[in-house]
Design an enzyme around this catalytic site. Structure first.
Site, PDB file in Angstrom:
ATOM      1  N   ASP A   1      -4.833  -4.631   5.712  1.00 12.50           N
ATOM      2  CA  ASP A   1      -4.605  -5.541   4.738  1.00 12.50           C
ATOM      3  C   ASP A   1      -3.649  -6.107   4.813  1.00 12.50           C
ATOM      4  OD1 ASP A   1      -6.587  -6.613   2.697  1.00 12.50           O
ATOM      5  OD2 ASP A   1      -5.945  -4.778   1.013  1.00 12.50           O
TER       6      ASP A   1
ATOM      7  N   SER B   1       0.749  -1.760  -0.089  1.00 17.28           N
ATOM      8  CA  SER B   1       0.154   0.032   0.707  1.00 17.28           C
ATOM      9  C   SER B   1       1.298   1.651  -0.258  1.00 17.28           C
ATOM     10  CB  SER B   1      -1.210  -0.191   1.614  1.00 17.28           C
ATOM     11  OG  SER B   1      -2.200   0.799   0.703  1.00 17.28           O
TER      12      SER B   1
ATOM     13  N   HIS C   1      -2.314  -0.631  -3.381  1.00 21.69           N
ATOM     14  CA  HIS C   1      -3.573  -0.146  -2.624  1.00 21.69           C
ATOM     15  C   HIS C   1      -4.055   1.562  -3.689  1.00 21.69           C
ATOM     16  CE1 HIS C   1      -4.060  -1.584   0.815  1.00 21.69           C
ATOM     17  NE2 HIS C   1      -5.207  -2.339   0.038  1.00 21.69           N
TER      18      HIS C   1
END
Lengths: 279, 195
Positions: free
Chosen positions: B133, B13, B40
Protein backbone atom coordinates in the site's frame (compact mmCIF):
# COMPACT_ATOMS: atom_id res chain seq x y z
CA UNK A 1 -10.24 24.44 -12.03
CA UNK A 2 -8.28 21.69 -13.80
CA UNK A 3 -9.56 19.71 -16.78
CA UNK A 4 -10.58 16.72 -14.74
CA UNK A 5 -12.72 18.85 -12.43
CA UNK A 6 -14.38 20.52 -15.39
CA UNK A 7 -15.16 17.17 -16.99
CA UNK A 8 -16.66 15.75 -13.79
CA UNK A 9 -18.75 18.87 -13.27
CA UNK A 10 -20.16 18.71 -16.80
CA UNK A 11 -20.71 14.95 -16.54
CA UNK A 12 -22.68 15.35 -13.30
CA UNK A 13 -24.67 18.19 -14.86
CA UNK A 14 -25.59 15.85 -17.73
CA UNK A 15 -26.59 13.08 -15.31
CA UNK A 16 -28.79 15.52 -13.43
CA UNK A 17 -30.43 17.05 -16.52
CA UNK A 18 -31.05 13.73 -18.22
CA UNK A 19 -31.87 11.44 -15.30
CA UNK A 20 -32.58 13.66 -12.27
CA UNK A 21 -29.89 12.12 -10.04
CA UNK A 22 -28.02 14.90 -8.31
CA UNK A 23 -24.37 14.24 -7.45
CA UNK A 24 -23.42 17.89 -7.75
CA UNK A 25 -23.06 18.33 -3.99
CA UNK A 26 -21.22 15.12 -3.29
CA UNK A 27 -17.78 15.32 -1.67
CA UNK A 28 -15.40 15.62 -4.62
CA UNK A 29 -12.47 13.37 -3.67
CA UNK A 30 -14.44 10.17 -3.27
CA UNK A 31 -16.71 10.92 -6.24
CA UNK A 32 -13.66 11.56 -8.44
CA UNK A 33 -12.19 8.19 -7.47
CA UNK A 34 -15.41 6.38 -8.36
CA UNK A 35 -15.81 8.25 -11.67
CA UNK A 36 -12.24 7.30 -12.59
CA UNK A 37 -13.03 3.67 -11.77
CA UNK A 38 -16.03 3.83 -14.14
CA UNK A 39 -13.78 5.33 -16.81
CA UNK A 40 -11.22 2.54 -16.39
CA UNK A 41 -14.00 -0.03 -17.00
CA UNK A 42 -14.97 1.62 -20.29
CA UNK A 43 -11.49 1.79 -21.78
CA UNK A 44 -12.20 5.38 -22.89
CA UNK A 45 -9.56 8.09 -22.52
CA UNK A 46 -11.34 11.03 -20.95
CA UNK A 47 -14.04 11.43 -18.34
CA UNK A 48 -15.93 13.65 -20.77
CA UNK A 49 -16.10 10.72 -23.25
CA UNK A 50 -18.69 9.21 -20.91
CA UNK A 51 -21.08 12.16 -21.36
CA UNK A 52 -22.65 10.90 -24.63
CA UNK A 53 -22.98 7.45 -23.05
CA UNK A 54 -24.87 8.62 -19.96
CA UNK A 55 -27.21 10.56 -22.25
CA UNK A 56 -27.85 7.98 -24.98
CA UNK A 57 -26.99 4.54 -23.60
CA UNK A 58 -29.46 3.37 -20.94
CA UNK A 59 -27.56 0.18 -20.11
CA UNK A 60 -24.33 2.12 -19.66
CA UNK A 61 -26.03 4.64 -17.43
CA UNK A 62 -27.47 1.93 -15.19
CA UNK A 63 -24.09 0.37 -14.54
CA UNK A 64 -22.52 3.83 -14.20
CA UNK A 65 -25.08 4.73 -11.53
CA UNK A 66 -24.48 1.47 -9.74
CA UNK A 67 -20.73 2.11 -9.65
CA UNK A 68 -21.19 5.68 -8.41
CA UNK A 69 -23.13 4.67 -5.35
CA UNK A 70 -21.28 3.15 -2.45
CA UNK A 71 -22.66 -0.24 -1.58
CA UNK A 72 -20.24 -1.47 1.04
CA UNK A 73 -22.12 -2.73 4.08
CA UNK A 74 -22.52 -5.70 6.41
CA UNK A 75 -24.99 -7.16 8.91
CA UNK A 76 -24.76 -5.56 12.37
CA UNK A 77 -21.97 -3.28 11.28
CA UNK A 78 -20.58 -1.68 14.47
CA UNK A 79 -22.17 -4.18 16.90
CA UNK A 80 -21.80 -1.70 19.75
CA UNK A 81 -24.23 0.61 17.99
CA UNK A 82 -26.91 -2.09 17.83
CA UNK A 83 -26.25 -2.93 21.49
CA UNK A 84 -26.86 0.73 22.43
CA UNK A 85 -29.97 0.80 20.27
CA UNK A 86 -31.28 -2.27 22.06
CA UNK A 87 -30.43 -1.12 25.57
CA UNK A 88 -31.02 2.64 25.42
CA UNK A 89 -33.56 3.35 22.68
CA UNK A 90 -35.78 0.28 22.47
CA UNK A 91 -37.16 0.64 26.04
CA UNK A 92 -38.37 4.12 25.11
CA UNK A 93 -39.85 2.99 21.79
CA UNK A 94 -41.76 0.27 23.64
CA UNK A 95 -43.92 2.94 25.27
CA UNK A 96 -45.58 3.74 21.93
CA UNK A 97 -48.54 1.83 20.49
CA UNK A 98 -47.05 2.07 17.00
CA UNK A 99 -43.67 3.19 15.65
CA UNK A 100 -42.39 4.40 12.30
CA UNK A 101 -38.76 3.87 11.37
CA UNK A 102 -36.76 5.20 8.42
CA UNK A 103 -33.64 3.36 7.36
CA UNK A 104 -31.91 5.77 4.97
CA UNK A 105 -29.41 4.77 2.27
CA UNK A 106 -30.40 1.16 2.76
CA UNK A 107 -28.09 -0.09 0.01
CA UNK A 108 -28.30 -3.90 -0.32
CA UNK A 109 -30.37 -4.22 2.85
CA UNK A 110 -28.01 -5.60 5.51
CA UNK A 111 -28.56 -2.62 7.80
CA UNK A 112 -32.35 -2.70 7.73
CA UNK A 113 -32.52 -6.46 8.32
CA UNK A 114 -30.17 -6.05 11.30
CA UNK A 115 -32.48 -3.39 12.68
CA UNK A 116 -35.55 -5.57 12.11
CA UNK A 117 -33.93 -8.46 14.01
CA UNK A 118 -33.44 -6.16 17.03
CA UNK A 119 -37.04 -4.94 16.82
CA UNK A 120 -38.32 -8.52 16.52
CA UNK A 121 -36.34 -9.84 19.47
CA UNK A 122 -37.52 -6.92 21.58
CA UNK A 123 -41.17 -7.53 20.70
CA UNK A 124 -41.48 -4.30 18.72
CA UNK A 125 -41.62 -5.55 15.16
CA UNK A 126 -45.34 -6.32 15.04
CA UNK A 127 -46.15 -2.69 15.81
CA UNK A 128 -43.49 -1.19 13.54
CA UNK A 129 -43.53 0.14 10.01
CA UNK A 130 -40.08 0.48 8.45
CA UNK A 131 -39.33 2.60 5.42
CA UNK A 132 -36.13 1.43 3.73
CA UNK A 133 -35.01 3.91 1.10
CA UNK A 134 -32.18 4.41 -1.38
CA UNK A 135 -31.79 6.49 -4.53
CA UNK A 136 -30.61 3.49 -6.50
CA UNK A 137 -33.34 1.13 -7.77
CA UNK A 138 -30.97 -1.72 -8.52
CA UNK A 139 -29.70 -1.94 -4.93
CA UNK A 140 -33.26 -1.56 -3.62
CA UNK A 141 -34.17 -4.63 -5.63
CA UNK A 142 -31.27 -6.58 -4.06
CA UNK A 143 -32.31 -5.36 -0.62
CA UNK A 144 -35.86 -6.54 -1.19
CA UNK A 145 -34.64 -9.99 -2.27
CA UNK A 146 -32.37 -10.28 0.77
CA UNK A 147 -30.00 -12.80 -0.79
CA UNK A 148 -26.39 -12.68 0.37
CA UNK A 149 -23.17 -14.58 -0.13
CA UNK A 150 -22.59 -17.28 2.45
CA UNK A 151 -19.00 -16.04 2.81
CA UNK A 152 -20.12 -13.15 4.99
CA UNK A 153 -22.22 -15.21 7.38
CA UNK A 154 -19.39 -15.85 9.82
CA UNK A 155 -18.73 -12.12 10.27
CA UNK A 156 -22.46 -11.41 10.46
CA UNK A 157 -22.97 -14.07 13.13
CA UNK A 158 -20.08 -12.74 15.19
CA UNK A 159 -21.38 -9.18 14.87
CA UNK A 160 -24.88 -10.34 15.82
CA UNK A 161 -23.58 -11.99 18.97
CA UNK A 162 -21.60 -8.89 19.96
CA UNK A 163 -24.67 -6.72 19.40
CA UNK A 164 -26.58 -8.44 22.18
CA UNK A 165 -28.42 -10.94 19.95
CA UNK A 166 -30.65 -13.27 21.92
CA UNK A 167 -31.09 -16.21 19.58
CA UNK A 168 -29.13 -18.31 17.13
CA UNK A 169 -28.43 -16.14 14.10
CA UNK A 170 -29.25 -19.13 11.90
CA UNK A 171 -32.95 -18.70 12.66
CA UNK A 172 -33.02 -15.57 10.47
CA UNK A 173 -31.87 -17.01 7.15
CA UNK A 174 -32.01 -20.11 4.99
CA UNK A 175 -28.80 -21.37 3.40
CA UNK A 176 -28.86 -22.64 -0.16
CA UNK A 177 -25.57 -23.65 -1.83
CA UNK A 178 -23.41 -20.51 -1.69
CA UNK A 179 -26.13 -18.08 -0.71
CA UNK A 180 -28.35 -17.28 2.20
CA UNK A 181 -31.80 -15.78 1.93
CA UNK A 182 -33.27 -13.66 4.70
CA UNK A 183 -36.34 -15.18 6.34
CA UNK A 184 -39.59 -13.93 4.85
CA UNK A 185 -41.00 -12.96 8.25
CA UNK A 186 -38.37 -10.21 8.53
CA UNK A 187 -39.58 -8.53 5.35
CA UNK A 188 -43.29 -8.13 5.91
CA UNK A 189 -43.28 -4.77 7.71
CA UNK A 190 -40.62 -3.16 5.52
CA UNK A 191 -41.57 -0.80 2.71
CA UNK A 192 -38.74 -0.50 0.18
CA UNK A 193 -38.95 2.78 -1.70
CA UNK A 194 -36.86 5.14 -3.81
CA UNK A 195 -35.93 8.34 -2.00
CA UNK A 196 -33.12 10.69 -2.96
CA UNK A 197 -31.67 12.78 -0.13
CA UNK A 198 -30.31 15.35 -2.56
CA UNK A 199 -33.66 16.10 -4.22
CA UNK A 200 -36.62 14.59 -2.29
CA UNK A 201 -38.30 15.85 0.85
CA UNK A 202 -40.09 14.80 4.04
CA UNK A 203 -42.61 11.96 3.65
CA UNK A 204 -43.60 11.08 7.20
CA UNK A 205 -43.08 11.55 10.94
CA UNK A 206 -40.65 8.99 12.30
CA UNK A 207 -39.82 7.72 15.77
CA UNK A 208 -36.40 6.57 14.64
CA UNK A 209 -34.12 7.41 11.72
CA UNK A 210 -30.99 5.40 10.88
CA UNK A 211 -28.60 6.98 8.40
CA UNK A 212 -25.13 5.67 9.00
CA UNK A 213 -22.12 6.40 6.80
CA UNK A 214 -24.12 8.25 4.16
CA UNK A 215 -23.47 11.87 5.13
CA UNK A 216 -19.70 11.49 4.78
CA UNK A 217 -20.19 11.30 1.01
CA UNK A 218 -21.81 14.75 0.88
CA UNK A 219 -20.33 18.22 1.01
CA UNK A 220 -21.20 20.54 3.90
CA UNK A 221 -24.17 22.17 2.15
CA UNK A 222 -25.82 18.88 1.28
CA UNK A 223 -25.11 17.53 4.77
CA UNK A 224 -26.90 20.56 6.17
CA UNK A 225 -29.90 20.05 3.88
CA UNK A 226 -30.18 16.39 4.82
CA UNK A 227 -29.87 16.98 8.58
CA UNK A 228 -32.63 19.59 8.34
CA UNK A 229 -34.71 17.03 6.42
CA UNK A 230 -34.14 14.50 9.22
CA UNK A 231 -35.10 17.02 11.87
CA UNK A 232 -38.35 17.69 10.05
CA UNK A 233 -38.99 13.98 9.53
CA UNK A 234 -38.79 13.14 13.24
CA UNK A 235 -41.64 13.47 15.68
CA UNK A 236 -40.95 15.10 19.02
CA UNK A 237 -38.50 12.97 21.06
CA UNK A 238 -37.68 10.85 17.99
CA UNK A 239 -34.16 9.45 17.56
CA UNK A 240 -31.53 10.09 14.91
CA UNK A 241 -28.67 7.61 14.49
CA UNK A 242 -25.60 8.54 12.44
CA UNK A 243 -22.35 6.74 11.57
CA UNK A 244 -19.64 6.55 14.21
CA UNK A 245 -17.62 9.34 12.54
CA UNK A 246 -20.58 11.57 11.68
CA UNK A 247 -21.93 14.38 13.82
CA UNK A 248 -24.56 17.11 14.04
CA UNK A 249 -22.20 19.29 16.10
CA UNK A 250 -21.32 21.80 13.40
CA UNK A 251 -24.77 21.94 11.83
CA UNK A 252 -27.78 24.16 12.29
CA UNK A 253 -29.81 21.39 13.95
CA UNK A 254 -27.44 20.90 16.89
CA UNK A 255 -29.62 22.89 19.31
CA UNK A 256 -32.68 20.83 18.43
CA UNK A 257 -31.15 17.56 19.62
CA UNK A 258 -29.73 15.97 22.76
CA UNK A 259 -26.96 13.37 22.43
CA UNK A 260 -28.22 10.17 24.07
CA UNK A 261 -25.33 7.80 23.35
CA UNK A 262 -22.47 10.10 22.38
CA UNK A 263 -20.02 7.49 21.19
CA UNK A 264 -22.60 5.73 19.00
CA UNK A 265 -23.93 9.04 17.61
CA UNK A 266 -27.51 8.57 18.76
CA UNK A 267 -29.37 11.86 19.17
CA UNK A 268 -32.90 12.67 20.37
CA UNK A 269 -35.02 15.50 19.07
CA UNK A 270 -36.17 17.87 21.75
CA UNK A 271 -39.18 20.14 21.73
CA UNK A 272 -38.19 22.65 24.35
CA UNK A 273 -34.71 23.98 25.14
CA UNK A 274 -34.69 22.60 28.70
CA UNK A 275 -35.28 18.99 27.62
CA UNK A 276 -32.39 16.76 28.60
CA UNK A 277 -33.35 13.54 26.84
CA UNK A 278 -34.37 10.09 28.05
CA UNK A 279 -32.01 8.62 30.61
CA UNK B 1 -4.90 29.18 -5.34
CA UNK B 2 -1.63 30.15 -3.69
CA UNK B 3 -0.07 28.20 -0.84
CA UNK B 4 2.72 29.42 1.37
CA UNK B 5 3.10 26.11 3.13
CA UNK B 6 3.79 22.45 2.57
CA UNK B 7 1.66 19.53 3.58
CA UNK B 8 3.11 16.25 4.79
CA UNK B 9 1.41 12.90 4.23
CA UNK B 10 2.75 9.73 5.85
CA UNK B 11 1.83 6.11 5.08
CA UNK B 12 2.85 3.43 7.53
CA UNK B 13 1.81 -0.08 8.53
CA UNK B 14 3.51 -2.83 10.56
CA UNK B 15 6.02 -1.27 12.94
CA UNK B 16 4.31 2.09 12.70
CA UNK B 17 3.62 2.56 16.37
CA UNK B 18 7.34 2.78 17.12
CA UNK B 19 8.29 4.62 13.93
CA UNK B 20 5.72 7.39 14.49
CA UNK B 21 6.62 7.66 18.17
CA UNK B 22 10.22 8.16 17.02
CA UNK B 23 9.79 10.88 14.40
CA UNK B 24 6.65 12.86 15.28
CA UNK B 25 7.95 14.14 18.67
CA UNK B 26 10.97 15.56 16.81
CA UNK B 27 8.83 18.23 15.09
CA UNK B 28 8.66 21.52 17.01
CA UNK B 29 5.41 22.94 18.39
CA UNK B 30 5.40 25.77 15.85
CA UNK B 31 6.09 23.52 12.83
CA UNK B 32 4.06 25.16 10.10
CA UNK B 33 2.98 22.09 8.05
CA UNK B 34 -0.10 20.03 8.62
CA UNK B 35 0.76 16.31 8.83
CA UNK B 36 -1.79 13.74 7.65
CA UNK B 37 -1.19 10.09 8.45
CA UNK B 38 -2.61 6.73 7.43
CA UNK B 39 -1.48 4.02 9.80
CA UNK B 40 -3.08 0.65 9.11
CA UNK B 41 -4.98 -0.41 12.20
CA UNK B 42 -8.07 -2.25 13.31
CA UNK B 43 -11.46 -0.60 13.01
CA UNK B 44 -12.09 -1.50 16.63
CA UNK B 45 -8.89 0.18 17.80
CA UNK B 46 -9.76 2.66 20.52
CA UNK B 47 -8.22 6.08 20.74
CA UNK B 48 -5.17 4.79 22.60
CA UNK B 49 -2.94 5.24 19.56
CA UNK B 50 -3.87 8.89 19.01
CA UNK B 51 -3.77 9.74 22.71
CA UNK B 52 -0.38 8.15 23.15
CA UNK B 53 1.08 10.16 20.25
CA UNK B 54 -0.57 13.34 21.44
CA UNK B 55 1.01 13.00 24.88
CA UNK B 56 4.48 12.63 23.34
CA UNK B 57 4.36 15.24 20.55
CA UNK B 58 4.87 19.00 20.58
CA UNK B 59 2.34 19.39 17.76
CA UNK B 60 -1.31 18.60 18.48
CA UNK B 61 -2.31 15.09 17.36
CA UNK B 62 -5.96 14.24 16.66
CA UNK B 63 -8.09 11.74 14.82
CA UNK B 64 -9.23 13.21 11.50
CA UNK B 65 -12.91 14.17 11.35
CA UNK B 66 -15.17 14.30 8.33
CA UNK B 67 -15.23 17.73 6.57
CA UNK B 68 -12.60 19.12 8.92
CA UNK B 69 -10.52 22.04 7.65
CA UNK B 70 -6.82 21.17 7.50
CA UNK B 71 -4.85 23.53 9.74
CA UNK B 72 -1.15 24.26 9.96
CA UNK B 73 0.73 22.72 12.85
CA UNK B 74 -1.68 19.83 13.42
CA UNK B 75 -1.20 16.09 12.99
CA UNK B 76 -4.24 14.18 11.71
CA UNK B 77 -4.56 10.40 11.98
CA UNK B 78 -7.05 8.42 9.85
CA UNK B 79 -9.66 6.63 11.99
CA UNK B 80 -9.69 2.82 11.83
CA UNK B 81 -12.14 1.38 9.30
CA UNK B 82 -12.43 4.56 7.19
CA UNK B 83 -10.51 5.89 4.21
CA UNK B 84 -9.18 9.41 4.69
CA UNK B 85 -9.35 11.70 1.65
CA UNK B 86 -8.31 15.29 0.96
CA UNK B 87 -10.73 17.56 -0.90
CA UNK B 88 -9.49 20.20 -3.34
CA UNK B 89 -10.58 22.93 -0.91
CA UNK B 90 -8.27 21.49 1.77
CA UNK B 91 -10.98 19.80 3.77
CA UNK B 92 -10.72 16.21 4.98
CA UNK B 93 -13.34 13.62 4.08
CA UNK B 94 -13.92 10.10 5.33
CA UNK B 95 -15.38 7.22 3.34
CA UNK B 96 -16.30 3.57 3.76
CA UNK B 97 -15.57 2.66 0.14
CA UNK B 98 -14.15 -0.80 -0.53
CA UNK B 99 -10.77 -1.51 1.06
CA UNK B 100 -7.87 -0.82 -1.33
CA UNK B 101 -5.10 -3.44 -1.28
CA UNK B 102 -7.02 -5.01 1.62
CA UNK B 103 -6.60 -1.82 3.62
CA UNK B 104 -9.05 0.73 4.98
CA UNK B 105 -7.73 3.29 5.67
CA UNK B 106 -5.53 3.00 2.59
CA UNK B 107 -2.32 4.96 2.06
CA UNK B 108 -2.95 5.02 -1.69
CA UNK B 109 -6.32 6.74 -1.25
CA UNK B 110 -4.85 9.45 1.01
CA UNK B 111 -1.81 10.02 -1.21
CA UNK B 112 -3.80 10.09 -4.47
CA UNK B 113 -6.34 12.64 -3.22
CA UNK B 114 -3.72 14.74 -1.39
CA UNK B 115 -1.58 14.82 -4.56
CA UNK B 116 -4.52 16.26 -6.49
CA UNK B 117 -5.28 18.81 -3.79
CA UNK B 118 -1.74 20.02 -3.01
CA UNK B 119 0.33 19.23 -6.13
CA UNK B 120 3.91 20.46 -5.79
CA UNK B 121 3.32 21.48 -2.17
CA UNK B 122 2.95 17.91 -1.01
CA UNK B 123 5.64 15.81 0.66
CA UNK B 124 4.83 12.08 0.83
CA UNK B 125 6.66 9.68 3.12
CA UNK B 126 6.49 5.87 3.18
CA UNK B 127 7.65 4.26 6.41
CA UNK B 128 7.83 0.68 7.66
CA UNK B 129 5.15 -1.82 6.56
CA UNK B 130 4.62 -5.39 5.37
CA UNK B 131 2.56 -4.76 2.22
CA UNK B 132 2.57 -2.65 -0.96
CA UNK B 133 0.00 0.00 0.00
CA UNK B 134 1.27 3.49 -0.82
CA UNK B 135 3.25 2.63 -3.94
CA UNK B 136 0.50 3.82 -6.29
CA UNK B 137 0.15 6.92 -4.12
CA UNK B 138 3.87 7.68 -4.40
CA UNK B 139 3.51 7.59 -8.21
CA UNK B 140 0.59 10.01 -7.96
CA UNK B 141 2.52 12.44 -5.78
CA UNK B 142 5.43 12.36 -8.23
CA UNK B 143 3.10 12.86 -11.21
CA UNK B 144 1.71 15.95 -9.48
CA UNK B 145 5.24 17.31 -8.86
CA UNK B 146 5.34 16.62 -5.13
CA UNK B 147 8.34 15.40 -3.19
CA UNK B 148 8.68 11.76 -2.11
CA UNK B 149 10.64 10.10 0.66
CA UNK B 150 10.97 6.48 1.80
CA UNK B 151 12.42 5.14 5.01
CA UNK B 152 15.66 3.22 4.42
CA UNK B 153 14.30 -0.37 4.16
CA UNK B 154 17.36 -1.84 5.93
CA UNK B 155 16.41 0.04 9.07
CA UNK B 156 12.64 -0.45 8.83
CA UNK B 157 10.92 -2.96 11.11
CA UNK B 158 9.13 -4.28 8.01
CA UNK B 159 10.89 -3.46 4.75
CA UNK B 160 8.28 -4.40 2.13
CA UNK B 161 6.38 -1.11 2.02
CA UNK B 162 9.44 1.14 1.50
CA UNK B 163 11.03 -1.42 -0.86
CA UNK B 164 7.88 -1.49 -2.96
CA UNK B 165 7.67 2.32 -3.00
CA UNK B 166 11.32 2.67 -4.04
CA UNK B 167 10.79 0.07 -6.80
CA UNK B 168 8.32 2.44 -8.51
CA UNK B 169 11.28 4.69 -9.35
CA UNK B 170 9.31 7.65 -8.01
CA UNK B 171 11.02 8.09 -4.63
CA UNK B 172 13.28 11.16 -4.43
CA UNK B 173 15.06 10.46 -1.13
CA UNK B 174 15.74 7.34 0.93
CA UNK B 175 16.50 8.35 4.51
CA UNK B 176 17.18 6.86 7.91
CA UNK B 177 14.08 7.14 10.08
CA UNK B 178 15.75 9.46 12.60
CA UNK B 179 16.95 11.81 9.83
CA UNK B 180 13.52 12.40 8.28
CA UNK B 181 12.29 15.19 10.64
CA UNK B 182 15.41 17.37 10.38
CA UNK B 183 15.47 16.89 6.60
CA UNK B 184 11.87 18.07 6.29
CA UNK B 185 12.23 20.93 8.76
CA UNK B 186 15.23 22.18 6.75
CA UNK B 187 13.30 21.86 3.52
CA UNK B 188 10.26 23.74 4.78
CA UNK B 189 12.31 26.52 6.36
CA UNK B 190 14.26 27.01 3.12
CA UNK B 191 11.01 27.30 1.25
CA UNK B 192 9.65 29.88 3.67
CA UNK B 193 12.87 31.88 3.23
CA UNK B 194 12.06 32.20 -0.45
CA UNK B 195 8.52 33.46 0.08
Amino acid sequence: MDNQDIEIKVLMEAVHLKHGYDFRQYAGASLTRRVKKCLADTGLNNISDMIPLVIHDKAFFNSFLHNLSVNVTEMFRDPQFFLSLREKIVPYLKTFPFIKVWSVGVSTGEEVYSLVIVLKEEGLYEKSLIYATDFNDSVLESAQKGIYSIDNIKTSTLNYQKSGGKKSFGTYYHADYNSVIIDRSLKKNIVFANHNLATDSVFGEMNLILCRNVLIYFNKDLQERVLELFKNSLRAYGFLCLGSKETINFSGIVDSFVPIVKKQKIFQKKVNPAFEGVK
Amino acid sequence: MKYDFHVLVIGVSAGGFRALHTILPMFPKDFSCPVIIVQHRMATDENFFVESLNSKCNMGVKEAEDKEQIEAGKIYIAPGGYHLLVEKNHILSLSVDEPVSYARPSVDVLFETAAQAFGAHLIGIILTGANCDGSEGIKNIKANKGLTIAQDPDTAEASMMPVSAIATGCVDFVLLLEDIPSFIIGLVEDHHGEC
